[in-house]
Design a protein around this motif. Structure first.
Motif, mmCIF file in Angstrom:
data_model
loop_
_atom_site.group_PDB
_atom_site.id
_atom_site.type_symbol
_atom_site.label_atom_id
_atom_site.label_comp_id
_atom_site.label_asym_id
_atom_site.label_seq_id
_atom_site.Cartn_x
_atom_site.Cartn_y
_atom_site.Cartn_z
ATOM 1 N N VAL A 1 1.189 -0.925 0.018
ATOM 2 C CA VAL A 1 -0.064 0.438 -0.396
ATOM 3 C C VAL A 1 1.139 1.289 -0.236
ATOM 4 O O VAL A 1 2.089 1.585 0.594
ATOM 5 C CB VAL A 1 -1.042 0.104 1.560
ATOM 6 C CG1 VAL A 1 -1.989 -0.527 1.270
ATOM 7 C CG2 VAL A 1 -0.437 0.021 2.174
ATOM 8 N N ALA B 1 -0.301 7.562 2.030
ATOM 9 C CA ALA B 1 -2.874 8.049 1.916
ATOM 10 C C ALA B 1 -2.271 10.133 0.890
ATOM 11 O O ALA B 1 -1.011 10.346 1.974
ATOM 12 C CB ALA B 1 -2.844 7.979 3.171
ATOM 13 N N SER C 1 -10.979 6.579 -1.502
ATOM 14 C CA SER C 1 -10.097 6.129 -2.303
ATOM 15 C C SER C 1 -9.883 4.401 -2.635
ATOM 16 O O SER C 1 -10.343 3.690 -2.199
ATOM 17 C CB SER C 1 -8.589 6.236 -2.707
ATOM 18 O OG SER C 1 -7.929 5.960 -0.883
ATOM 19 N N GLU D 1 -7.381 1.137 -3.282
ATOM 20 C CA GLU D 1 -6.694 0.139 -3.147
ATOM 21 C C GLU D 1 -6.102 -0.396 -4.300
ATOM 22 O O GLU D 1 -5.132 -0.267 -4.734
ATOM 23 C CB GLU D 1 -6.869 0.096 -1.960
ATOM 24 C CG GLU D 1 -5.455 -0.500 -1.248
ATOM 25 C CD GLU D 1 -4.525 0.671 -0.893
ATOM 26 O OE1 GLU D 1 -2.511 0.206 -2.183
ATOM 27 O OE2 GLU D 1 -4.561 1.310 0.093
ATOM 28 N N ASN D 2 -6.741 -0.938 -4.660
ATOM 29 C CA ASN D 2 -6.934 -2.299 -5.734
ATOM 30 C C ASN D 2 -8.254 -2.065 -6.172
ATOM 31 O O ASN D 2 -9.440 -1.998 -5.495
ATOM 32 C CB ASN D 2 -6.541 -2.989 -5.798
ATOM 33 C CG ASN D 2 -6.627 -4.222 -4.555
ATOM 34 O OD1 ASN D 2 -7.593 -3.972 -4.075
ATOM 35 N ND2 ASN D 2 -5.334 -3.944 -3.485
ATOM 36 N N CYS E 1 -10.650 -3.098 -3.259
ATOM 37 C CA CYS E 1 -10.456 -2.834 -2.371
ATOM 38 C C CYS E 1 -10.822 -1.646 -2.189
ATOM 39 O O CYS E 1 -9.720 -0.832 -2.835
ATOM 40 C CB CYS E 1 -9.281 -3.887 -1.068
ATOM 41 S SG CYS E 1 -9.035 -2.625 0.356
ATOM 42 N N ARG F 1 -9.774 1.973 0.387
ATOM 43 C CA ARG F 1 -8.895 2.470 1.791
ATOM 44 C C ARG F 1 -9.946 4.000 1.800
ATOM 45 O O ARG F 1 -10.103 4.078 0.674
ATOM 46 C CB ARG F 1 -7.861 3.227 1.437
ATOM 47 C CG ARG F 1 -7.458 3.394 2.265
ATOM 48 C CD ARG F 1 -6.028 3.255 2.358
ATOM 49 N NE ARG F 1 -4.948 4.255 1.318
ATOM 50 C CZ ARG F 1 -3.762 4.190 1.213
ATOM 51 N NH1 ARG F 1 -2.872 3.907 2.075
ATOM 52 N NH2 ARG F 1 -2.983 4.714 0.038
ATOM 53 N N GLU G 1 -6.387 4.863 8.956
ATOM 54 C CA GLU G 1 -7.074 4.137 7.881
ATOM 55 C C GLU G 1 -7.600 2.816 8.239
ATOM 56 O O GLU G 1 -7.006 1.907 8.881
ATOM 57 C CB GLU G 1 -5.318 4.227 6.869
ATOM 58 C CG GLU G 1 -4.757 5.099 6.404
ATOM 59 C CD GLU G 1 -3.676 5.125 5.581
ATOM 60 O OE1 GLU G 1 -3.712 5.743 4.633
ATOM 61 O OE2 GLU G 1 -2.907 4.698 6.476
ATOM 62 N N TRP H 1 -9.520 -0.762 5.826
ATOM 63 C CA TRP H 1 -9.294 -1.305 3.994
ATOM 64 C C TRP H 1 -10.727 -1.913 4.155
ATOM 65 O O TRP H 1 -11.528 -2.517 5.303
ATOM 66 C CB TRP H 1 -8.373 -1.873 3.679
ATOM 67 C CG TRP H 1 -7.330 -0.873 3.151
ATOM 68 C CD1 TRP H 1 -6.547 -0.837 2.182
ATOM 69 C CD2 TRP H 1 -6.103 -0.442 4.205
ATOM 70 N NE1 TRP H 1 -5.650 -0.057 2.621
ATOM 71 C CE2 TRP H 1 -5.005 0.362 3.804
ATOM 72 C CE3 TRP H 1 -5.666 -0.721 5.601
ATOM 73 C CZ2 TRP H 1 -4.242 0.680 4.191
ATOM 74 C CZ3 TRP H 1 -4.989 0.139 6.407
ATOM 75 C CH2 TRP H 1 -3.435 1.027 5.588
#
Length: 225
Positions: free
Chosen positions: A12, A15, A21, A23-24, A27, A29, A82, A84
Motif C-alpha cells: 500500500v 495516503a 480512494s 486501493e485496488n 478493496c 481505503r 486508515e 480498508w
C-alpha cells in the motif's frame, strides 16, 4: 523480503488526502479524519486511532438496519487513521454524489460512504408481489459512495425513447430522473407451463443510467451479530 508479493503492485502507498480512494480492484481505503460509515463486517484492516461502533435500526433516524435492503446493519467509524474495506473479493467502485444528484442503489452493493451523504429507503411500486432486490437506498448530498459488484458492471444509458428492462436480481442502481416500475414478461399460464424463468423485470424510463451486475444475486450467508 523479496518476491512478487512485496512488489509495488501489492504494497500500500502512503495516503495522499483524507477520504475514500481505490486501493485496488477488490478493496477501498478510507483515510478517516472524523467519521464515516461502512457495511458491518467489511473492514479487512486498519491502523491508527479508530473506533468502530455498531449501528442498528432507529439510531437518530439516520442509520437504519434496513439501509442495505437485505437487513444488514452498518457501522460508524470514528477517529483518525486508515481503514480498508472489501466484500467477498467483489470489484469496488466509487460514485461521486454532488448536490442535486440522487443515486438509487441496491443495499447489497453498498460498501462504505461519507458522513456528508444522507439516504432514504425506498421500494419499487408493486414490489410486494416478488422477492428481494427491490428495497433500495437513495443517496443524496455531497460526498463519495463506495460500491461493490460481482464482476464488471454494465452501465446502460436509458432514454425516454428506449426504456431498459433489467433482472431484479442483477440491478445495482440507477441515476436520478429514472422512473422504476415492475414489468411482467410472461403470462401466469406461460409461467406455469415452464417459461424462461425471467417472469418479472424492473423497467426504467426517463433519462439517465442503470448499473447492472453480470450475474444474478446469490443467497446471502447468515450474518453474525
Amino acid at each position: 523480503m523479496k518476491g512478487d508479493l512485496f512488489s509495488s503492485e501489492h504494497v500500500v502507498r502512503p495516503a495522499i488526502a483524507p477520504g475514500m480512494s481505490v486501493e485496488n480492484a477488490k478493496c477501498l481505503r478510507y483515510t478517516v479524519d472524523g467519521e464515516m460509515f461502512a457495511r458491518q463486517g467489511s473492514m479487512v484492516a486498519f491502523r491508527g486511532d479508530l473506533r468502530f461502533e455498531r449501528k442498528g435500526q432507529g439510531v437518530g433516524g439516520m442509520l437504519k438496519r434496513a439501509v442495505t435492503g437485505e437487513g444488514l446493519p452498518l457501522m460508524a467509524v470514528h477517529g483518525r487513521g486508515e481503514a480498508w474495506f472489501a466484500q467477498e473479493a467483489q470489484n469496488c467502485f466509487i460514485v461521486e454524489v454532488e448536490p442535486g444528484d440522487e443515486f438509487t442503489v441496491n443495499g447489497r452493493n453498498v460498501l462504505c460512504f461519507d458522513a456528508t451523504l444522507s439516504y432514504r429507503i425506498t421500494t419499487v411500486k408493486g414490489s410486494g408481489v416478488v422477492g428481494g432486490g427491490l428495497f433500495n437506498s437513495v443517496f443524496t448530498g455531497q460526498g463519495l459512495l463506495g460500491l461493490v459488484c460481482e464482476g464488471s458492471p454494465l452501465v446502460i444509458p436509458v432514454t425516454p425513447e428506449q426504456p431498459v428492462y433489467v433482472d431484479t436480481d442483477a440491478v445495482v442502481g440507477w441515476t436520478a430522473r429514472l422512473q422504476p416500475s415492475l414489468h411482467r414478461s410472461q403470462s401466469i399460464g406461460s409461467m406455469l407451463r415452464g417459461g424462461s424463468g425471467e417472469v418479472v423485470q424492473l423497467m426504467l424510463r426517463g433519462e439517465g443510467y442503470v448499473v447492472v451486475r453480470p450475474s444474478e444475486a446469490k443467497a446471502h450467508k447468515p450474518q453474525q451479530h
